[in-house]
Design an enzyme around this catalytic site. Structure first.
Site, PDB file in Angstrom:
ATOM      1  N   GLU A 125       0.849  -1.185   0.000  1.00 21.99           N
ATOM      2  CA  GLU A 125       0.000   0.000   0.000  1.00 21.99           C
ATOM      3  C   GLU A 125       0.891   1.243   0.000  1.00 21.99           C
ATOM      4  O   GLU A 125       1.850   1.288   0.759  1.00 21.99           O
ATOM      5  CB  GLU A 125      -0.918   0.026   1.234  1.00 21.99           C
ATOM      6  CG  GLU A 125      -1.903   1.178   1.149  1.00 21.99           C
ATOM      7  CD  GLU A 125      -2.873   1.241   2.341  1.00 21.99           C
ATOM      8  OE1 GLU A 125      -2.698   0.473   3.304  1.00 21.99           O
ATOM      9  OE2 GLU A 125      -3.775   2.069   2.285  1.00 21.99           O
ATOM     10  N   GLY A 269       2.882   2.652  10.851  1.00 15.38           N
ATOM     11  CA  GLY A 269       2.640   1.897  12.071  1.00 15.38           C
ATOM     12  C   GLY A 269       2.502   0.408  11.807  1.00 15.38           C
ATOM     13  O   GLY A 269       3.160  -0.418  12.427  1.00 15.38           O
ATOM     14  N   ALA A 270       1.637   0.067  10.852  1.00 14.02           N
ATOM     15  CA  ALA A 270       1.399  -1.332  10.544  1.00 14.02           C
ATOM     16  C   ALA A 270       0.575  -1.420   9.271  1.00 14.02           C
ATOM     17  O   ALA A 270       0.071  -0.412   8.785  1.00 14.02           O
ATOM     18  CB  ALA A 270       0.649  -2.017  11.686  1.00 14.02           C
ATOM     19  N   GLU A 272      -2.345  -3.882   6.967  1.00 22.46           N
ATOM     20  CA  GLU A 272      -3.403  -4.883   7.102  1.00 22.46           C
ATOM     21  C   GLU A 272      -3.424  -5.938   6.000  1.00 22.46           C
ATOM     22  O   GLU A 272      -4.497  -6.482   5.707  1.00 22.46           O
ATOM     23  CB  GLU A 272      -4.759  -4.165   7.123  1.00 22.46           C
ATOM     24  CG  GLU A 272      -5.194  -3.530   5.782  1.00 22.46           C
ATOM     25  CD  GLU A 272      -4.862  -2.050   5.630  1.00 22.46           C
ATOM     26  OE1 GLU A 272      -3.903  -1.589   6.291  1.00 22.46           O
ATOM     27  OE2 GLU A 272      -5.526  -1.363   4.835  1.00 22.46           O
ATOM     28  N   HIS A 305      -6.837  -2.064  15.075  1.00 17.69           N
ATOM     29  CA  HIS A 305      -7.033  -1.341  13.807  1.00 17.69           C
ATOM     30  C   HIS A 305      -6.754  -2.255  12.611  1.00 17.69           C
ATOM     31  O   HIS A 305      -7.583  -2.373  11.702  1.00 17.69           O
ATOM     32  CB  HIS A 305      -6.114  -0.120  13.785  1.00 17.69           C
ATOM     33  CG  HIS A 305      -6.210   0.708  12.544  1.00 17.69           C
ATOM     34  ND1 HIS A 305      -6.984   1.834  12.457  1.00 17.69           N
ATOM     35  CD2 HIS A 305      -5.634   0.573  11.339  1.00 17.69           C
ATOM     36  CE1 HIS A 305      -6.893   2.353  11.252  1.00 17.69           C
ATOM     37  NE2 HIS A 305      -6.060   1.609  10.541  1.00 17.69           N
ATOM     38  N   GLU A 306      -5.597  -2.894  12.609  1.00 16.16           N
ATOM     39  CA  GLU A 306      -5.247  -3.729  11.445  1.00 16.16           C
ATOM     40  C   GLU A 306      -6.187  -4.920  11.344  1.00 16.16           C
ATOM     41  O   GLU A 306      -6.605  -5.302  10.257  1.00 16.16           O
ATOM     42  CB  GLU A 306      -3.794  -4.201  11.526  1.00 16.16           C
ATOM     43  CG  GLU A 306      -2.763  -3.089  11.700  1.00 16.16           C
ATOM     44  CD  GLU A 306      -2.911  -1.928  10.729  1.00 16.16           C
ATOM     45  OE1 GLU A 306      -3.371  -2.136   9.589  1.00 16.16           O
ATOM     46  OE2 GLU A 306      -2.588  -0.787  11.114  1.00 16.16           O
ATOM     47  N   HIS A 309      -9.483  -3.922   9.837  1.00 13.52           N
ATOM     48  CA  HIS A 309      -9.395  -3.731   8.389  1.00 13.52           C
ATOM     49  C   HIS A 309      -9.785  -5.004   7.627  1.00 13.52           C
ATOM     50  O   HIS A 309     -10.130  -4.936   6.456  1.00 13.52           O
ATOM     51  CB  HIS A 309      -7.963  -3.382   7.973  1.00 13.52           C
ATOM     52  CG  HIS A 309      -7.679  -1.913   7.910  1.00 13.52           C
ATOM     53  ND1 HIS A 309      -8.514  -1.008   7.299  1.00 13.52           N
ATOM     54  CD2 HIS A 309      -6.596  -1.193   8.329  1.00 13.52           C
ATOM     55  CE1 HIS A 309      -7.973   0.212   7.364  1.00 13.52           C
ATOM     56  NE2 HIS A 309      -6.812   0.126   7.989  1.00 13.52           N
ATOM     57  N   GLU A 328      -9.973   3.947   6.097  1.00 18.58           N
ATOM     58  CA  GLU A 328      -9.189   4.423   7.238  1.00 18.58           C
ATOM     59  C   GLU A 328     -10.029   5.150   8.283  1.00 18.58           C
ATOM     60  O   GLU A 328      -9.884   4.908   9.477  1.00 18.58           O
ATOM     61  CB  GLU A 328      -8.024   5.305   6.761  1.00 18.58           C
ATOM     62  CG  GLU A 328      -6.983   4.559   5.924  1.00 18.58           C
ATOM     63  CD  GLU A 328      -6.403   3.335   6.617  1.00 18.58           C
ATOM     64  OE1 GLU A 328      -6.596   3.165   7.834  1.00 18.58           O
ATOM     65  OE2 GLU A 328      -5.754   2.520   5.925  1.00 18.58           O
TER      66      GLU A 328
HETATM   67  N1  PHE Z   1      -3.101   0.967   5.828  1.00 16.26           N
HETATM   68  C1  PHE Z   1      -2.221   1.124   6.962  1.00 16.26           C
HETATM   69  C2  PHE Z   1      -3.120   1.353   8.150  1.00 16.26           C
HETATM   70  O1  PHE Z   1      -3.634   2.379   8.405  1.00 16.26           O
HETATM   71  C3  PHE Z   1      -1.289   2.259   6.899  1.00 16.26           C
HETATM   72  C4  PHE Z   1      -0.209   2.145   5.885  1.00 16.26           C
HETATM   73  C5  PHE Z   1      -0.301   2.875   4.729  1.00 16.26           C
HETATM   74  C6  PHE Z   1       0.882   1.356   6.112  1.00 16.26           C
HETATM   75  C7  PHE Z   1       0.687   2.818   3.784  1.00 16.26           C
HETATM   76  C8  PHE Z   1       1.884   1.303   5.171  1.00 16.26           C
HETATM   77  C9  PHE Z   1       1.782   2.031   4.030  1.00 16.26           C
HETATM   78  O2  PHE Z   1      -3.446   0.505   8.855  1.00 16.26           O
HETATM   79 ZN    ZN Z   2      -5.658   1.730   8.571  1.00 17.49          ZN
END
Ligand code: PHE
Ligand code: ZN
Length: 907
Positions: A125, A269-270, A272, A305-306, A309, A328
């Site tokens: 992503e 941060g992380a 999904e 959060h993850e 998702h 998000e």
């Molecule tokens: N989609 C991830 C999140 O919010 C954030 C993210 C975006 C991580 C782009 C890496 C790169 O949980």
């Molecule tokens: Zn997210």
């Protein structure tokens, strides 16, 4: 990495893809210097789109072979795209095979396939998959994936990808000895941004769970050998997340196996990825000795959060990246609700809400007032990576929260049931699809016909299309003869880049009324027969008036309870009114807010008076007394007291000013802190003594609150002691630093010494480094504390420059770069905004240095200068010179270029 002229992508230009990709079969031969990727796809033309060539995205790939239905074909390159013009006509599916190689160990951007600590990780992503293979790298192309990983067995014993492991075994020996493979099949279709693979020497904490419906699942948390003792909390958080999503929304885990893998090199941060979440170690690893309460809390919310998702983002994904907040904003809302539910008691829930609002107001409101302001659903972007913002995430979550509020009914006063019904309809309609924010809002509204949301949906959606923080003006008029109180609400919204005029928003305003002796007054709207302690007004026009009847005396309004809408409230309450709310408001958010506003009002008065601030009392005796009452209150939570007694941040104070002199704001806040420290010294002593012993460590909200209050007390006591010359208290704090049984107490003591500028801080810092030199996440704290310390005669920048030379420092590791450079440039206004411009010079050097390594991280740092045009001289001119110095570099990444050119256009 360096592209030509950046062009803006427009939401209005969206068209459906010309081809669909039904299946993808990827085979990786993993090698740090040269990984080989065989990509076999089955495609067909999209019958709804005119026939045209296939254009596949690719970046930094070496292309070796392209076959269509097993035979050679002609192709050409157009910039970064691979263009195939002679594909079979008609609508039958065909096979496309592409063979490429890439170089993971040279990948310092950490997008695509990269190496960290000898292991392989991916980040796709938003647009990283194109750095792995040629593909239709857009979220509305959803395919079924089969992935085979092949690698040296000794170096990469663990081979992971999305979905289920269907086969594994030995391969023929390679030049480095035995090789092996693993084959993974993901049962769910997904966009390529959710693809992931991991390979390396990893160990896992495992847990088997049974869902409500009786199905079994395997949960795994993978870390480097040696870190297993720091995975218990992440696993507990994951189990709680699975249970919560089933209980609150009826959304079960849809996979046999759910994996989390931690890596210390990660931009965010992380992530999904379906069934294979990849996490920054910061949001996985914790034990009481190395992690603070805040770390434990963050891990719970990021794991949640993850995981959440998996439904909101993965099962239903975004049609295009303009819809990013679809997943998000909604998922942040869900993780906030999860953390509140985990906190349990009403007071602990309120504390979480206050913390969330504090972030929104200090970071997102500032973004909305600066050059990067954009709607929750932007209209255009140059680099999508720059739009992973607090507006998309936190304001997006507030928009979802308002929807819940706006579907409330008398029997479902919070709107929880109505919102859950809306979620169900959303999944009934769109499961497996790539959709838009409109689709989401429509589903919530349609599931709640007759609700305020359904009635005003078009106006409500201005929250998606218009940037800027609305102002909500409120004036009350009491009529003693008629015993009525009339409240007039009106709204306006400042211009933002590209949006001069704004249409009204739908603003839910939850309110209560208090008598001047603090009693809650029943609310009865004129024309209604019912009275309630609290009511939610829904403002849908520029202005409206509401009358309440049977009011015996002039009330104090408590507006926007629980922060019911992301607006700036201008209700004209004076200090006497606010003191009543601080002492008596039954809404904990507004009780806290009253104290913050009183402190802020005092600060703004002092800052605008043209006099020397040092040593002058800023807070009134009445306010100090009221704060003492909060601190000594017999029933309020320690966590609430900690928040209520914490002064507004320098950045938040600065945001209220048209012209900002950061040194003056700093001097003022230091003066207020010293005043609170000295005036309440005996009370701080009591607070420390009463809250410092908490038995064996547990990260629960209650004991975390006690530690937070005892930490604040320590800081205040040290601040007072440095002023008075008392050596005893700092000595005791140093002793606690050495004896502490957990990182929270230890770090709070260290921080108290550093923040107060006591001489013992140097010894404590040295000892802390020695104790934790092998704990990367703790060393990050050590760097951040020093870079963020209150500036004393310009001493922070030289220390930061010296720390850049420390053997533990590395620009390549995003966590480390953030801990030192960002803590200084973004979180230490007085240290950074120097009259000699040396902070700005440092900033421009680091932006350029980082841009050559990792444009995403560099662009985040570039944003430290977002609000330069509001600075007083000489800061303003010097800041502009520094920004221009960065802009003058010809080969900037698109990421940094976009941020810098927006900043310059703010002048
Ligand atoms: N989609 C991830 C999140 O919010 C954030 C993210 C975006 C991580 C782009 C890496 C790169 O949980
Ligand atoms: Zn997210």
């Amino acid at each position: 990495m360096r592209e030509g002229q950046p062009t803006a992508i427009q939401l209005a230009a969206y068209t459906a893809p010309a081809f669909w990709i039904d299946t993808v079969d990827l085979t990786f031969d993993l090698d740090p210097a040269k990984t080989r990727v065989l990509n076999k796809m089955r495609l067909r033309r999209n019958p709804d789109v005119a026939a045209q060539p296939l254009r596949l995205d690719g970046e930094e790939l070496n292309l070796a072979r392209v076959l269509v239905n097993g035979g050679g074909t002609s192709f050409k390159m157009d910039g970064n795209q691979l263009v195939l013009e002679n594909l079979p006509e008609g609508h039958d599916a065909f096979d496309l095979e592409i063979f490429t190689t890439c170089n993971p160990e040279k990948n310092t951007q950490l997008m695509g396939l990269y190496v960290s600590n000898e292991s392989f990780f991916t980040q796709c992503e938003a647009e990283g998959f194109r750095r792995i293979t040629y593909f239709l790298d857009r979220p509305d192309v959803m395919a079924s994936y089969t992935v085979t990983l092949r690698a040296d067995k000794a170096k990469y014993p663990v081979l992971l990808s999305n979905g289920n492991l269907v086969e594994q075994g030995a391969l023929e020996d390679g030049p480095n000895g035995p090789r092996h493979f693993a084959k993974w099949v993901d049962p769910h279709k997904k966009p390529c941004y959710l693809f992931a693979l991991v390979a390396g020497q990893l160990v896992a904490r495992e847990q088997r769970i049974v869902s409500r419906s009786g199905t079994e699942h395997l949960l795994q948390v993978f870390v480097r050998p040696g870190d297993l003792d720091k995975t218990e909390h992440a696993m507990n958080s994951l189990m709680a997340s699975v249970a919560w999503d089933e209980a609150r929304f009826g959304l079960p885990l849809d996979l046999e196996r759910f994996m989390i893998v931690a890596t210390s090199d990660f931009n965010m941060g992380a992530m999904e990825n379906k069934g294979l979440n990849i996490f920054n170690t910061k949001y996985v690893l914790a034990n009481p000795a190395t992690a603070t309460d805040m770390d434990f809390g963050n891990i719970e919310s990021v794991v949640g959060h993850e995981y959440f998702h998996n439904w909101t983002g993965n099962r239903i994904t975004c049609r295009d990246w303009f819809q990013l907040s679809l997943k998000e904003g909604l998922t942040v809302f869900r993780d906030q609700e999860f953390s509140q539910d985990m906190a349990g008691e009403a007071s602990a829930r309120a504390v979480k809400r206050i913390e969330d609002v504090r972030v929104l107001r200090t970071v997102q409101f500032a973004e909305d007032a600066g050059p990067m302001a954009h709607p929750v659903r932007p209209d255009s972007y140059v680099e999508i990576n720059n739009f992973y913002t607090v507006t998309i995430y936190e304001k997006g979550a507030e928009v979802v929260r308002m929807m819940q509020t706006l579907v409330a009914t008398p029997t479902d006063s919070l709107g929880r049931d109505g919102f859950a019904k809306g979620m169900k309809l959303y999944f009934d309609r769109h499961d497996g699809q790539a959709v838009t924010c409109d689709d989401f809002a429509q589903a919530i509204a349609d599931a709640n016909p007759g609700s305020a949301l359904a009635l005003h949906l078009d106006t409500f959606k201005h929250w998606y299309s218009q940037a800027g923080t609305p102002r909500l003006q409120a004036t009350g008029a009491y009529n003693a003869a008629e015993r009525t109180y009339t409240l007039t609400l009106s709204q306006s919204c400042p211009a933002t880049p590209d949006q001069d005029r704004k249409a009204p928003f739908v603003i839910p305003v939850t309110l209560g009324l208090l008598s001047r002796d603090g009693a809650a007054l029943p609310l009865q709207l004129a024309g209604s027969s019912e009275a309630a302690p609290q009511h939610t007004l829904v403002l849908t026009e520029a202005s409206a008036s509401y009358s309440f009847v049977n009011i015996d005396s002039e009330p104090v309004p408590s507006l926007l309870r629980g922060f019911s809408a992301p607006v700036v409230l201008e209700d004209g309450l004076n200090a006497d009114d606010l003191l009543i709310l601080l002492a008596h408001d039954s809404d904990p958010f507004n009780q806290w807010e009253a104290g913050q506003r009183l402190m802020l009002q005092s600060a703004l008065v002092a800052i605008q008076q043209n006099k020397d601030l040092t040593g002058q009392p800023v807070l009134s005796d009445a306010l100090v007394a009221a704060l003492r009452n909060v601190l000594r209150h017999p029933t309020l939570d320690a966590a609430f007291k900690d928040l209520a007694l914490t002064l507004p941040s320098e950045n938040y104070i600065a945001d209220q000013l048209d012209v900002v002199d950061p040194q003056r704001v700093h001097a003022l806040r230091e003066t207020m802190r010293l005043q609170l420290a000295s005036a309440l010294q005996a009370d701080w002593q009591w607070a420390w003594d009463a809250h410092k012993n908490n038995g064996a460590y547990s990260p629960d909200a209650k004991s975390a609150g006690r530690r937070a209050l005892s930490g604040l007390a320590m800081t205040m006591l040290c601040v007072a002691a440095v002023q008075s010359g008392d050596a005893v208290t700092p000595g005791r704090v140093y002793q606690q630093f050495k004896d502490a049984g957990n990182m929270t107490d230890r770090f709070n003591a260290l921080s108290a010494l550093v923040v107060s500028g006591h001489a013992l801080a140097q010894d404590a810092l040295a000892l802390f480094h020695k104790l934790f030199q092998h704990e990367a996440l703790v060393i990050d704290k050590w760097f951040a504390l020093q870079a963020g310390a209150p500036d004393r005669a310009g001493d922070v920048l030289p220390r930061v420059r010296q720390l850049m030379q420390h053997p533990d420092f590395s620009l390549r590791n995003p966590n480390r770069a953030r801990s030192l450079i960002f803590s200084y440039c973004s979180a230490n206004p007085a240290g950074f905004h120097r009259a000699d411009a040396a902070g700005y010079v440092y900033w421009s050097e680091q932006v350029l240095a980082l841009d050559a390594i990792n444009p995403q991280v560099a662009a985040r740092l570039a944003r430290a200068m977002d609000r330069w045009s509001r600075l007083a001289e000489p800061y303003r001119s010097a800041a502009k010179v520094a920004i221009e110095r960065v802009a003058a570099k010809t080969d900037l990444s698109n990421d940094v270029r976009e941020v810098i050119s927006r900043a310059l256009s703010a002048a």
